[in-house]
Design an enzyme around this catalytic site. Sequence first.
Site, PDB file in Angstrom:
ATOM      1  CG  ASP A   1      -2.331   0.667   0.529  1.00 58.21           C
ATOM      2  OD1 ASP A   1      -1.883   1.780   0.153  1.00 58.21           O
ATOM      3  OD2 ASP A   1      -3.012   0.970   2.160  1.00 58.21           O
TER       4      ASP A   1
ATOM      5  CG  HIS B   1      -7.897   0.848  -4.731  1.00 59.38           C
ATOM      6  ND1 HIS B   1      -8.723   1.556  -4.289  1.00 59.38           N
ATOM      7  CD2 HIS B   1      -6.945   1.121  -4.947  1.00 59.38           C
ATOM      8  CE1 HIS B   1      -8.039   2.286  -3.949  1.00 59.38           C
ATOM      9  NE2 HIS B   1      -6.668   2.573  -3.500  1.00 59.38           N
TER      10      HIS B   1
END
Length: 418
Positions: free
Chosen positions: A229, A326
């Site tokens: 991330d 995403h």
Amino acid sequence: MTEQQQNPSHAPSRVSRRYVLGAAGAAGLIAGGAGGAFGAAQLKEEPTALASVGSSSVPFYGNRQGGITTPAQARGHLVAFDLTAGAGRKGAAALLKRWSRAAEEMTAGRVPSGDNQIALDAGPSSLTVTFGFGRSFFAKTALAKQLPDALAPLPDFPSDELVAAHSNGDLWVQIGADDALVAFHALRVIQKEAGDGAARLRWQMNGFNRTPGATAEPRTARNLMGQVDGTDNPKQTDATFNERVFVPSSGSPEWMAGGSYAVVRRIRMLLDAWDDLSLERQEKVIGRRKSDGAPLSAGKGGTETTPVDLDKRDADGLPAIAADAHIRVAKPESNSGAAMLRRTFSYHDGFRDDGAPDAGLLFVAWQADPLKGFVPVQRKLDGGDGLSRFLRHESSGLFAVPGGAGKGEYVGQRLLES
């Protein structure tokens, strides 16, 4: 451990009380004679540090506040306060003076006066204490004329499930450190300094990241879904980094020059539902391999830093990166270049009544203008991101974070003394 402890066969077969007393007496003679001089010499030597984590420090004074471009620390606290009735600008200025003085001492590894010594044995551990102002602060301090246009209320997003008591606030403080006691100590000092009637606690959130040194080499952090991330975060080496993250020196209002705007969101992850997905499905939702963060457009090769090819097709002629993946929806190229610096902490606050973990992401995004950074990206994510089905946005705040203080100054002085 002695040789006898390592190899019991070397110990005397029968240990008498006389043997024990004699050994103890001999040891005492050694300690009192030549051994005493040797011991004194040993005590004068500096101990070898177990690691350099505790000695790392981030200067408090500077053109910009720490905790923005500082690498994310292992522990974090986000806390908001509301000014009490009657505190006004004078009370707010006195509070920021106390906070700034205490933060400067703690980030340098010194003990503030009257301290309770929670972290007395620790070094600064990369401590940062960052201060910001919410929209409601300006009316309470008669500074409405200094209210930045960029501090307009964030719009309502259809999927938000916000709790008002855990959102917004007059004053916001971000605390980060690589040691849990150092971080808590700073939180305790900040809370106590506000306790003279100037401000009361509104909400507090606690987070964590991977501990420095836990990996063999520096790596992008993983979130609680197990995904790498932060790969697409803007880099300080990017030509447009400063203009995306910091308010320019010619910006308006003047007191925000060199500052930034922080969007703060508590995002709960539906981890039970996420874990029910197959690995292949999880990767399609994100658009990256879970093992190493490589984009699915790279096929079987590539690395985390391989450029994403949104036009790539797989063997069946389908997009390698799904339409609702995403990384496709969030990528700057999909949002007219909008970008922000994400600096997050994970959190876990126990378990809910249904047994699901109350855990997720303390999302902090830094940008020069949230109306050009966070807002357009979140609008697109809210409507078309496959990951949004596994997330719940439960608190939100937007704060103006001024530039740093010079020696002898306090954070926010240009605003409060304007």
